[in-house]
Design a protein around this motif. Sequence first.
Motif, short mmCIF file in Angstrom:
data_model
loop_
_atom_site.label_atom_id
_atom_site.label_comp_id
_atom_site.label_asym_id
_atom_site.label_seq_id
_atom_site.Cartn_x
_atom_site.Cartn_y
_atom_site.Cartn_z
N GLY A 1 -97.78 -7.68 18.58
CA GLY A 1 -98.48 -8.69 17.81
C GLY A 1 -97.58 -9.45 16.84
O GLY A 1 -98.06 -10.06 15.89
N ALA A 2 -96.26 -9.41 17.08
CA ALA A 2 -95.30 -10.08 16.20
C ALA A 2 -94.71 -11.29 16.91
O ALA A 2 -94.78 -11.42 18.14
CB ALA A 2 -94.19 -9.11 15.80
N VAL A 3 -94.10 -12.19 16.11
CA VAL A 3 -93.42 -13.35 16.71
C VAL A 3 -92.22 -12.86 17.52
O VAL A 3 -91.71 -11.76 17.30
CB VAL A 3 -92.97 -14.35 15.62
N ILE A 4 -91.75 -13.69 18.45
CA ILE A 4 -90.66 -13.29 19.34
C ILE A 4 -89.34 -13.34 18.57
O ILE A 4 -89.04 -14.34 17.90
CB ILE A 4 -90.57 -14.21 20.58
N GLU A 5 -88.57 -12.27 18.66
CA GLU A 5 -87.27 -12.24 17.97
C GLU A 5 -86.38 -13.38 18.47
O GLU A 5 -86.32 -13.66 19.67
CB GLU A 5 -86.58 -10.90 18.22
N GLU A 6 -85.67 -14.01 17.53
CA GLU A 6 -84.85 -15.17 17.89
C GLU A 6 -83.77 -14.81 18.90
O GLU A 6 -83.36 -15.64 19.72
CB GLU A 6 -84.23 -15.77 16.61
N ALA A 7 -83.32 -13.56 18.88
CA ALA A 7 -82.28 -13.13 19.82
C ALA A 7 -82.74 -13.24 21.28
O ALA A 7 -81.91 -13.34 22.19
CB ALA A 7 -81.88 -11.68 19.52
N ARG A 8 -84.05 -13.26 21.50
CA ARG A 8 -84.58 -13.34 22.87
C ARG A 8 -84.81 -14.78 23.33
O ARG A 8 -85.09 -15.02 24.51
CB ARG A 8 -85.91 -12.58 22.96
N HIS A 9 -84.73 -15.73 22.42
CA HIS A 9 -85.16 -17.10 22.73
C HIS A 9 -84.41 -17.72 23.89
O HIS A 9 -85.03 -18.25 24.83
CB HIS A 9 -85.03 -17.99 21.49
N GLN A 10 -83.07 -17.70 23.84
CA GLN A 10 -82.29 -18.42 24.87
C GLN A 10 -82.53 -17.85 26.26
O GLN A 10 -82.68 -18.61 27.23
CB GLN A 10 -80.79 -18.38 24.51
N ALA A 11 -82.60 -16.53 26.36
CA ALA A 11 -82.83 -15.91 27.66
C ALA A 11 -84.22 -16.29 28.19
O ALA A 11 -84.39 -16.59 29.38
CB ALA A 11 -82.70 -14.39 27.56
N LEU A 12 -85.20 -16.31 27.29
CA LEU A 12 -86.57 -16.62 27.70
C LEU A 12 -86.67 -18.09 28.13
O LEU A 12 -87.32 -18.41 29.14
CB LEU A 12 -87.52 -16.34 26.54
N ILE A 13 -86.02 -18.99 27.39
CA ILE A 13 -86.01 -20.41 27.77
C ILE A 13 -85.41 -20.59 29.16
O ILE A 13 -85.94 -21.32 30.00
CB ILE A 13 -85.24 -21.24 26.71
N LYS A 14 -84.32 -19.85 29.41
CA LYS A 14 -83.65 -19.93 30.72
C LYS A 14 -84.59 -19.47 31.84
O LYS A 14 -84.69 -20.11 32.90
CB LYS A 14 -82.39 -19.07 30.69
N HIS A 15 -85.31 -18.36 31.61
CA HIS A 15 -86.24 -17.84 32.62
C HIS A 15 -87.35 -18.85 32.91
O HIS A 15 -87.72 -19.06 34.07
CB HIS A 15 -86.86 -16.52 32.14
N ILE A 16 -87.88 -19.47 31.86
CA ILE A 16 -88.99 -20.43 32.05
C ILE A 16 -88.49 -21.65 32.81
O ILE A 16 -89.17 -22.15 33.73
CB ILE A 16 -89.60 -20.83 30.69
N ILE A 17 -87.30 -22.15 32.47
CA ILE A 17 -86.74 -23.32 33.18
C ILE A 17 -86.54 -22.99 34.66
O ILE A 17 -86.86 -23.80 35.54
CB ILE A 17 -85.43 -23.77 32.52
N ASN A 18 -86.05 -21.77 34.95
CA ASN A 18 -85.86 -21.37 36.35
C ASN A 18 -87.18 -21.35 37.12
O ASN A 18 -87.25 -21.76 38.27
CB ASN A 18 -85.20 -19.99 36.42
N VAL A 19 -88.23 -20.88 36.45
CA VAL A 19 -89.55 -20.83 37.08
C VAL A 19 -90.05 -22.25 37.35
O VAL A 19 -90.63 -22.53 38.40
CB VAL A 19 -90.54 -20.06 36.18
N LEU A 20 -89.83 -23.15 36.39
CA LEU A 20 -90.30 -24.53 36.55
C LEU A 20 -89.56 -25.25 37.68
O LEU A 20 -90.13 -26.11 38.36
CB LEU A 20 -90.12 -25.30 35.24
N LYS A 21 -88.32 -24.88 37.89
CA LYS A 21 -87.52 -25.51 38.96
C LYS A 21 -87.81 -24.92 40.33
O LYS A 21 -87.52 -25.53 41.36
CB LYS A 21 -86.03 -25.34 38.65
N ASN A 22 -88.39 -23.72 40.33
CA ASN A 22 -88.65 -23.02 41.59
C ASN A 22 -89.95 -23.54 42.20
O ASN A 22 -91.01 -23.43 41.61
CB ASN A 22 -88.75 -21.51 41.33
N GLU A 23 -89.85 -24.11 43.39
CA GLU A 23 -91.04 -24.69 44.02
C GLU A 23 -91.85 -23.67 44.80
O GLU A 23 -92.96 -23.95 45.25
CB GLU A 23 -90.61 -25.82 44.96
N LYS A 24 -91.31 -22.45 44.97
CA LYS A 24 -92.04 -21.43 45.73
C LYS A 24 -93.24 -20.92 44.93
O LYS A 24 -93.24 -20.93 43.71
CB LYS A 24 -91.12 -20.24 46.04
N VAL A 25 -94.24 -20.44 45.65
CA VAL A 25 -95.38 -19.79 45.00
C VAL A 25 -94.94 -18.38 44.61
O VAL A 25 -94.49 -17.60 45.44
CB VAL A 25 -96.60 -19.71 45.95
N LEU A 26 -95.02 -18.07 43.36
CA LEU A 26 -94.51 -16.80 42.85
C LEU A 26 -95.56 -15.71 42.95
O LEU A 26 -96.76 -15.95 42.89
CB LEU A 26 -94.08 -16.96 41.39
#
Length: 879
Positions: A748-773
Amino acid sequence: MDALTMPFQSPLTFSDEQLTISELKQQLEHFAQYQKQEFLNHHPVTDLVLGRSEYMDLLLHRLWQHFGFMDIAELGLVAVGGYGRGELHPLSDIDILIISNNKIAEETERKVSEFITLLWDLRLEVGHAVRTVDECSEIGRADLTVATNLQEARLLAGSEETFHRLKMLIHSESFWPSETFYKAKIQEQRERHARYHDTTYNLEPDIKSTPGGLRDIHTLSWVARRHFGATSLYEMSRYGFLTDAEYRELVECQDFLWRVRFALHMELKRYDNRLTFGLQAQVAEHLGFTGEGNRAVEMMMKEFYRTVRRVAELNKMLLKLFDQAILNNGEECEPEILDEDFQRRGNLIEARKPALFQARPETILDMFLHIANDSTIDGVAPATMRQLRTARRRLNKFLHTIPEARDKFIELVRHPNALHRAFSLMHKLGVLAAYLPQWSQIVGQMQFDLFHAYTVDEHSIRLLKHINTFSDPANHDKHPICCEIYPKLQKKELLILAAIFHDIAKGRGGDHSEIGAVEAYDFCIEHGLSKPEAKLVSWLVLNHLLMSVTAQRRDIYDPEVIIEFAKKVRDEEYLEYLVCLTVADICATNPELWNSWKRTLLAELFYSTQRALRRGLENPVDVRDRIRHNQQLSSALLRKEGFTSREIELLWQRFKADYFLRHTHKQIAWHCTHLLRHQDPTQPLVLMSKKATRGGTEIFIYTKDQPSLFAKVVGELDRRNLNVHDAQIMTSKDGYVLDTFMVLDQNGAVIEEARHQALIKHIINVLKNEKVLELKTRRLPRQLKHFTVKTKIDFLPTRSKKRTLMEFVALDTPGLLATVGATFSELNLDLHAAKITTMGERAEDLFILTSPLGNKLSEEEESLLRERLIANVSELAPD
């Protein structure tokens, strides 16, 4: 029950040919099945527990003979611990001690090893030690657990002389002096209780170790045995340290806990004493509880919680008596007279007359008024506690029917110290249940879910404690609105009475808010409050869920929602009482529920409603004014960043008006700063707020619109163990998404800043992936496997002709939100906003949708959506 007369072969009569592993296993299984059937036939559990111990005595005696140990002088086989007391449940440890005067010979040691190995091969849970008498003494002096187990030593076979020598050493004053032993056991109990958060109300309680469990009865026995020489509860009553009534009560409580434990062990293959969700239904069935749905479990757990509460109360009272007898605590203190009925001795309050409470029951409340008045009193003297227990049982009417008691109760409710000094103790000592018949019905009342962490009575007491924290300025950061409002409330007693009654009708069928509201009104009038005061208390009880439901499950950025809520609240005074009750209710339901996200939601609802009430409901806010206001403030911030008015205007021309309505000016400036600097519009832009936004971490996504985008994003967040609480789904006029997700971690806490860049990268990869996940991502948590929540879909009435509001309830399985999002895409529906609420095992979400043509869904579209959602969600259900 004599094992020799049972309808199976006595182990003493086993021939040598029968002493093989396979034959012995068969005999043990036959005995276990016999006991199981006897239990299901309602045979007294005491006979079964003692009978199993006796059967094991005979088996071990026969094996002792078989191995030739009877011919070895000075060697003895001793039962210790629970087995030493003669108590064995189906999966209990069989703790044995092999003793000798001197170190045993190598040949005997080999035979002992074979003996123990055979017991293990028989799948018996054997705990064993091989020691000389002197080693027992030495290890016992150093180890409290060993010393306690030795207290209960019982000779099974072998040398009586060696065993007698062991007993003489154990019972010598130098081996754990009574005072030292008592202090050590008290400390051990404190530490054990702390592991269970000092509450008897755990959702998956440990029958043995939870406060008020079997261990608390054992502690009484151990202390009494060490100091008084009483070897049983019965002997304790004969020595006068237990009254006959207390003895009968402890035996009754032990009997119920034994039945629960025996039934639990029948369902398990390996030793455990935790009454987990997955086993509660089977145990309830074995104990004969019946009812629709979860009724049988709730009835069993109600009796369980009431039983452990009685044990905890007796344990506390009797240990205080032992404290006086063993340590002479308090005896040397001169009493300080408080009035003609009460005196204080040390830090305990005492009744000055032996039958005070029976002669004048209303004086029970006087005692708690003294406790509220005097901060040096932190408890009730054991003799007075015993008198209170007796009087409570002999009351022939509830205390609220006595006019003098009613006056004193209202005096307590109005007392500034009652919340943190009196009410909790009144509940623990059964006084609230003796005062109010409705309260007596909620004692031990649980709900079979993961949302409510406590029984109804415990939750209500915790709610009162949370209200009290609002008077402490130190809690301002955690509860800013409540800490501002509560100290200024003119009649705090009205809030306290609403807290007492808010859940008081649970477990009685019907709407508990409606039933409680009627009873609260009658109570207030009976206790001399005015009709307007009674109406306010009744309204709070009736509407105690209104604010949390509106904040968490409605679109509070929609002016219509605020107006509707404000109409129900009616005036600012009601709003102030309601927000205090709501916050305390959430905090007291489950310690993990309150977080910055909920605090922000309730604050926004409170201030929006306050503005609406002050403005007058006949003067609704002009949406266009709010949009212009947000644009002006955000434009100023953007110009400070060096952007020209023309650049800002060109960007905003692409956005729909809704964007400026549903974001703060700071959010708009943050988004637009990065959008104006974003060089390649073909690439997704993903932002994460470094500071908490509206109580959570904001994830902003800008990219060309694509099918299943919502499902992809929430599926990825689910894989990363993050919880989405809110989503604003928007598209620009030229087909780009401007999506905002409010996210918290598992705690129930905000996301630690240390995780931000990795999470942004994962989301961008998902957005670029045209396959049904793959949508089903994480494993189902253990506790969820034992719950069923029927998927329910309701389309809420709304004045809007353009949008559909869908309320969605289902089991909160991994991948659920992604599955819902994929279903929307499958039917070409547009999602505009989502409000995500998890209530224990239940997901209770709100989605704002439009049809493929941008309109409100037709009845046919609603029907098809309901059908598809139920089908798709059913595939996520646990096997």
